[in-house]
Design a protein around this motif. Sequence first.
Motif, mmCIF file in Angstrom:
data_model
loop_
_atom_site.group_PDB
_atom_site.id
_atom_site.type_symbol
_atom_site.label_atom_id
_atom_site.label_comp_id
_atom_site.label_asym_id
_atom_site.label_seq_id
_atom_site.Cartn_x
_atom_site.Cartn_y
_atom_site.Cartn_z
ATOM 1 N N ALA A 163 0.833 -1.201 0.000
ATOM 2 C CA ALA A 163 0.000 0.000 0.000
ATOM 3 C C ALA A 163 0.865 1.249 0.000
ATOM 4 O O ALA A 163 1.976 1.251 0.554
ATOM 5 C CB ALA A 163 -0.928 0.015 1.211
ATOM 6 N N VAL A 164 0.346 2.298 -0.608
ATOM 7 C CA VAL A 164 0.979 3.609 -0.543
ATOM 8 C C VAL A 164 0.302 4.389 0.575
ATOM 9 O O VAL A 164 -0.918 4.390 0.706
ATOM 10 C CB VAL A 164 0.897 4.343 -1.900
ATOM 11 N N HIS A 165 1.110 5.038 1.403
ATOM 12 C CA HIS A 165 0.655 5.727 2.612
ATOM 13 C C HIS A 165 0.663 7.235 2.346
ATOM 14 O O HIS A 165 1.709 7.820 2.072
ATOM 15 C CB HIS A 165 1.593 5.370 3.766
ATOM 16 N N CYS A 166 -0.511 7.843 2.448
ATOM 17 C CA CYS A 166 -0.667 9.271 2.126
ATOM 18 C C CYS A 166 -1.449 9.979 3.238
ATOM 19 O O CYS A 166 -1.858 9.361 4.219
ATOM 20 C CB CYS A 166 -1.430 9.437 0.805
ATOM 21 N N GLY A 167 -1.643 11.284 3.061
ATOM 22 C CA GLY A 167 -2.541 12.032 3.933
ATOM 23 C C GLY A 167 -1.914 12.708 5.129
ATOM 24 O O GLY A 167 -2.621 13.319 5.925
ATOM 25 N N ASP A 168 -0.574 12.625 5.266
ATOM 26 C CA ASP A 168 0.115 13.307 6.369
ATOM 27 C C ASP A 168 0.952 14.436 5.775
ATOM 28 O O ASP A 168 1.984 14.187 5.160
ATOM 29 C CB ASP A 168 1.011 12.324 7.118
ATOM 30 N N PRO A 169 0.530 15.690 5.935
ATOM 31 C CA PRO A 169 1.279 16.799 5.341
ATOM 32 C C PRO A 169 2.721 16.891 5.815
ATOM 33 O O PRO A 169 3.565 17.450 5.108
ATOM 34 C CB PRO A 169 0.479 18.031 5.784
ATOM 35 N N THR A 170 3.023 16.339 6.998
ATOM 36 C CA THR A 170 4.387 16.417 7.521
ATOM 37 C C THR A 170 5.262 15.264 7.033
ATOM 38 O O THR A 170 6.487 15.323 7.161
ATOM 39 C CB THR A 170 4.396 16.416 9.060
ATOM 40 N N GLY A 171 4.644 14.202 6.521
ATOM 41 C CA GLY A 171 5.411 13.059 6.053
ATOM 42 C C GLY A 171 6.116 12.290 7.156
ATOM 43 O O GLY A 171 7.076 11.569 6.915
#
Length: 293
Positions: free
Chosen positions: A151-159
């Motif tokens: 899976a690709v993990h997204c949605g955290d602006p801070t990374g």
Amino acid sequence: MASSKDRQRKLARAKYDRQQARRADREHRRRRITAGVGTTLAVLLIAAGGAWIGGAFDSDEQTEATASDDCLWTPLSRDSNNALQETGTPPTKDLPEDGTETMTITTDKGEPIVVSIDVASSPCAAASFSYLAARGFFNDTECHELLADGAVHCGDPTGTGQGGPTYSYYDENTPAPLPEPEPSASAAATPEVTYPKGTVAVVGNPKGINGSQFLIFHKDFTSADPQYSILGSVTGGMDTLAAIGKIPTVENEAGDKVKPKDKITIKTLTVGTDAGTAPTASAGAAPSASVQS
């Protein structure tokens, strides 16, 4: 000694448990009233008992839900986690509870990834993503991890895995754990896929304390103990998703080999309503973001 982050998670977990109990009790009472079961006295006793069980009288509870609230949002403080972004909270009432909505994710890796959000199964997650998308929360952010789970993990602006909005919400649509295999079952039997390719799921940190982070599975993944609540599934842009899944990974600052070697950028993420679905916006709610084609 426990870190401040551990203490924050424990407090969030305790509040989440109280909210779950309150929500379950509210749903129980609503069904009883709708069915016309019991007398007025019985209904009052159930309401009073449910309020006590749900922690309505806890001194540390900052907000109280009413019987007409559709979703509960637990405020989070930037004082204990400065990776959070001040966002306020979505509406709690008059939220869509049926049908689907379309989420369109435009990246720098090809055609947009189009997701059908299952509003009926995840109404609060759907409301949260619509609320954040309307504010441009996801725009110009990175998908910072490619997990071994596929899976690709997204949605955290801070990374960092710690970022998100200044509220959280509970799991709604987590797959059931896989049953124990029968002693006579063949060792070669293929287990049921928990998260099929194209599944989009929210990520809680810790589990059940969800915010803005999400996973998009680019291959099938089976878990005996599922940890992610499902938001919806990809209906367009599978070639883009497959290309993202082939990006090599390198070690991140923690030493885990999950960082994409080629940066994955979300240019825009929008949420709009599918044709034939007409949710009612609550007073003061932000309008849904338009869907890009």
